[in-house]
Enzyme design. Structure first.
Site, short mmCIF file in Angstrom:
data_model
loop_
_atom_site.label_atom_id
_atom_site.label_comp_id
_atom_site.label_asym_id
_atom_site.label_seq_id
_atom_site.Cartn_x
_atom_site.Cartn_y
_atom_site.Cartn_z
N GLY A 15 0.85 -1.20 0.00
CA GLY A 15 0.00 0.00 0.00
C GLY A 15 0.88 1.25 0.00
O GLY A 15 0.53 2.28 -0.58
N ASN A 16 2.05 1.13 0.63
CA ASN A 16 2.98 2.25 0.67
C ASN A 16 3.69 2.45 -0.67
O ASN A 16 4.30 3.48 -0.90
CB ASN A 16 4.02 2.04 1.77
N LYS A 133 -0.57 -2.53 13.69
CA LYS A 133 -0.53 -2.28 12.24
C LYS A 133 -0.65 -0.79 11.94
O LYS A 133 -1.69 -0.19 12.22
CB LYS A 133 -1.68 -3.07 11.61
P1 ADP Z 1 4.46 -2.04 2.41
O1 ADP Z 1 3.39 -1.03 2.26
O2 ADP Z 1 5.16 -2.34 1.13
O3 ADP Z 1 4.02 -3.27 3.15
P2 ADP Z 1 5.93 -1.30 4.81
O4 ADP Z 1 6.08 0.13 5.19
O5 ADP Z 1 5.00 -2.14 5.58
O6 ADP Z 1 5.61 -1.31 3.25
O7 ADP Z 1 7.37 -2.01 4.83
C1 ADP Z 1 8.45 -1.45 4.10
C2 ADP Z 1 9.26 -0.54 5.00
O8 ADP Z 1 9.95 -1.31 5.99
C3 ADP Z 1 10.37 0.23 4.35
O9 ADP Z 1 9.91 1.41 3.75
C4 ADP Z 1 11.32 0.53 5.53
O10 ADP Z 1 11.08 1.82 6.04
C5 ADP Z 1 10.90 -0.46 6.60
N1 ADP Z 1 11.98 -1.30 7.13
C6 ADP Z 1 12.15 -1.55 8.44
N2 ADP Z 1 13.19 -2.37 8.62
C7 ADP Z 1 13.69 -2.67 7.41
C8 ADP Z 1 14.76 -3.51 6.96
N3 ADP Z 1 15.50 -4.20 7.81
N4 ADP Z 1 15.01 -3.57 5.63
C9 ADP Z 1 14.25 -2.87 4.76
N5 ADP Z 1 13.21 -2.08 5.13
C10 ADP Z 1 12.92 -1.97 6.44
MG MG Z 2 3.28 -3.35 5.17
#
Ligand code: ADP
Ligand code: MG
Length: 315
Positions: A15-16, A133
């Site tokens: 979603g991000n 979440k």
């Molecule tokens: P999505 O909407 O794709 O599920 P999320 O925000 O839930 O995205 O997860 C992706 C985010 O996870 C990245 O933008 C980053 O900020 C965060 N993140 C936290 N720890 C890590 C890590 N170890 N490696 C990569 N990203 C990470």
């Molecule tokens: Mg996510």
């Protein structure tokens, strides 16, 4: 070659990834953000049968905010808002993918469909008492401190959080399997699925947002997916993310990846569930899971980008 010989690829879109960091999230922005991943998925559909799932964190949080700004109409529970995001995002993905397939030429046209999807959760899941979440926009620390609902500091900043119970099963799995057999591209499990609990022989919706990565892993196992790919807004799973020694993990096994989670490399609510989802899929018999950027989906499938997680070697 019959349809049954063509491997199945599930792509879970974040979603991000639809609303990028810092964007307000206009519909034009979301359509534009969808083009690069869907162009790649269209091309991949020449060699793979495709399932697409998607997140809804920013979108469902925005809907919640929208209705909180208005007292003139009744408030809708979260489960209905999740259903709404399946419709709005499903439509955006479906129409964008259709255009990208069209550009490839008539020969590559495929039927596609978005499916409202229920996902069963346990009414006694401890997650109901502990919201994790993140949804909606990033808030300032001051804003977050003055709100009537729980917030938490995430990698992106302060955000509202809601309960995120574990997905147990996807109700429409048989329909989804049938549609894949008929060579449909299926968009489903949007926002992790509409969360429901069993109530006798019926289902009741509940106030929660299921993690779309965990729901996609369940669906991948239940639909016989070969490659489970999580497309997000970073290049893959990093060790020491955000630190001076940050490095991209290229290939790892389930046990190794879970050990990194235990050491705190992959936090809850973002990278943690992605790694956990990959591990769950592989433990259920999946062959490979990929975590990659929405701009490098094809590269990751070709083994040239992202993080690849494989089952533990047999002992
Ligand atoms: P999505 O909407 O794709 O599920 P999320 O925000 O839930 O995205 O997860 C992706 C985010 O996870 C990245 O933008 C980053 O900020 C965060 N993140 C936290 N720890 C890590 C890590 N170890 N490696 C990569 N990203 C990470
Ligand atoms: Mg996510």
């Amino acid at each position: 070659m019959t349809a049954a010989d063509i491997p199945i690829l599930l792509v879970a879109l974040g979603g991000n990834a639809l609303i990028r960091k810092g964007q307000p999230g206009t519909v034009e922005e979301q359509f534009k953000n969808l083009r690069p991943p869907l162009r790649q998925i269209a091309r991949l559909s020449r060699n793979w049968r495709i399932l697409i799932t998607h997140g809804n964190g920013p979108q469902v949080g925005n809907l919640l905010l929208q209705q909180e700004c208005c007292d003139a109409v009744p408030k809708l529970p979260l489960e209905i808002l999740v259903a709404q995001t399946q419709g709005q995002i499903g439509y955006m993905i479906e129409s964008s993918l259709d255009s990208e397939l069209m550009k490839l030429g008539k020969r590559f046209q495929k039927p596609l469909v978005s499916l409202l999807t229920y996902v069963v959760v346990d009414a006694d899941d401890p997650a109901f008492a502990r919201p994790t979440k993140p949804i909606g926009p990033v808030l300032s620390a001051r804003q977050a401190g003055n709100l009537p609902y729980p917030t938490r500091k995430t990698a992106k900043g302060w955000r509202r959080v809601v309960a995120s119970p574990e997905p147990l099963t996807v109700i429409e799995k048989h329909e989804i399997r049938r549609l894949i057999e008929m060579d449909f591209i299926v968009i489903c499990c949007g926002g992790g699925g509409i969360p429901v609990i069993r109530s006798g022989r019926a289902f009741d919706g509940v106030d929660a947002v299921i993690d779309k990565d965990l729901a996609s892993a369940r669906l991948s196992a239940e639909a016989g997916v070969d490659t489970f790919l999580i497309a997000t807004d970073v290049a893959g799973a990093y060790l020491d993310y955000g630190g001076r020694n940050q490095r991209l993990l290229r290939t790892t096994t389930v046990s190794e990846a879970l050990a990194y989670t235990r050491r705190g490399h992959f936090p809850p609510g973002s990278m943690g569930p992605k790694v956990e989802a990959a591990a769950a899929f592989l433990k259920a018999g999946g062959r490979q899971a990929l975590i990659t950027s929405i701009n490098a989906i094809e590269e990751a499938v070709a083994g040239r980008a992202g993080t690849r997680i494989v089952p533990d070697p047999a002992v």
